[in-house]
Write a protein that holds these residues in place. Sequence first.
Motif, short mmCIF file in Angstrom:
data_model
loop_
_atom_site.label_atom_id
_atom_site.label_comp_id
_atom_site.label_asym_id
_atom_site.label_seq_id
_atom_site.Cartn_x
_atom_site.Cartn_y
_atom_site.Cartn_z
N ALA A 276 -52.29 -71.85 24.15
CA ALA A 276 -52.63 -73.01 24.98
C ALA A 276 -53.91 -73.71 24.52
O ALA A 276 -54.11 -74.90 24.81
N SER A 277 -54.77 -73.00 23.80
CA SER A 277 -56.02 -73.61 23.34
C SER A 277 -55.80 -74.55 22.16
O SER A 277 -56.70 -75.31 21.79
N ASP A 278 -54.60 -74.54 21.56
CA ASP A 278 -54.31 -75.38 20.39
C ASP A 278 -53.93 -76.79 20.85
O ASP A 278 -52.87 -77.02 21.44
N VAL A 279 -54.84 -77.73 20.64
CA VAL A 279 -54.58 -79.14 20.99
C VAL A 279 -54.72 -80.00 19.73
O VAL A 279 -55.30 -81.09 19.75
N SER A 280 -54.17 -79.48 18.64
CA SER A 280 -54.24 -80.16 17.35
C SER A 280 -53.41 -81.45 17.35
O SER A 280 -52.52 -81.66 18.18
N VAL A 281 -53.71 -82.32 16.34
CA VAL A 281 -52.89 -83.50 16.06
C VAL A 281 -51.87 -83.10 15.00
O VAL A 281 -52.24 -82.64 13.91
N ILE A 282 -50.59 -83.25 15.33
CA ILE A 282 -49.50 -82.77 14.46
C ILE A 282 -48.70 -83.94 13.90
O ILE A 282 -48.35 -84.89 14.63
N TRP A 283 -48.39 -83.89 12.59
CA TRP A 283 -47.47 -84.84 11.94
C TRP A 283 -46.09 -84.20 11.90
O TRP A 283 -45.93 -83.05 11.46
N TRP A 284 -45.08 -84.91 12.40
CA TRP A 284 -43.71 -84.41 12.36
C TRP A 284 -42.81 -85.40 11.62
O TRP A 284 -43.05 -86.60 11.63
N GLU A 285 -41.79 -84.88 10.95
CA GLU A 285 -40.86 -85.73 10.17
C GLU A 285 -39.48 -85.11 10.20
O GLU A 285 -39.29 -83.96 9.80
N ILE A 286 -38.51 -85.88 10.68
CA ILE A 286 -37.12 -85.43 10.72
C ILE A 286 -36.50 -85.67 9.35
O ILE A 286 -36.52 -86.80 8.83
N VAL A 287 -35.93 -84.63 8.73
CA VAL A 287 -35.39 -84.72 7.39
C VAL A 287 -33.94 -85.17 7.42
O VAL A 287 -33.51 -86.02 6.65
N ASN A 288 -33.12 -84.63 8.28
CA ASN A 288 -31.71 -85.05 8.36
C ASN A 288 -31.19 -84.92 9.78
O ASN A 288 -31.90 -84.41 10.64
#
Length: 288
Positions: A276-288
């Motif tokens: 719960a302490s992880d409030v990172s900024v995440i990049w996501w990418e759908i491949v297919n």
Amino acid sequence: MSGTQVYQVGGQGTATIPYPPVQSPRDPTTSDVVGANGSPYNLLQQWINTLTDSIWTYTGAGVWVLTELSSGAVLTLSDTSGTLILPTAGGNIQIAGTANQITSTAGTNKDTLSIPSTFIAPGTIAATTTVTAGTGITSTLGNIVASAGNISATLGSVSAGTSVTAGTTLTATLGNITATNGNIVKNTAGNKDVYTSVATTITAGANSAGTVTLVGGTATISTTAITAASKVRLTRQSVGATGAAALGFLSIENIVATTSFDIRAVQAADATALQASDVSVIWWEIVN
């Protein structure tokens, strides 16, 4: 010698005078098969339109062929290199087409050249502006080259047997760009994948890539681009406000086709529990 006039030439035999031409203020028609005296017109007999000075030649069965215009007789026919195109023994010059490239259709006083519905280029098609395909452009062994413009497939696909080269942009508006047996190669330093639209919140619309900030170690991304078989890449862009607190291990869960998926940061000691302490900024990418 029926139909000709015969006379003596200085006592040296005979010579023939061709059938006299028909002179009329109009062009002949297929109904013109007999003359005013009721006699059939003779093969190669001529018809002169006295208004236009055009000359027609009778080839039989009501067929008259325009052989000379008022501007003068057709003396030669040649290709673009200047090579003469010679008639056959019967006097015919054929305007021929090529299968799947150019078709030739004869009509009254004209021959129409056109491109068939299925066109196969013998080599390279070079477009100075834009080539637009409603369904598909296929290059089996050659190249499709846009030196300074775009290749755009509005409703279909651009499929190349070897390569497609675009000087600026290769665009498939509603179709696919498919490399059946090849790769997408980025030859120049600085080449990269460019998204013109990326999501920056959990509401992604139809986007297939974006960034999101985890809340309590998780985020639910709503996007119609996700499918049940999709693979999603995750990269931590920054730790955000996490500071000195612990980070979790990123995973994808709860995919709902065309609707959403969850990003979770789980604990190393217990993968079922959120970090719960992880409030990172995440990049996501759908491949297919």
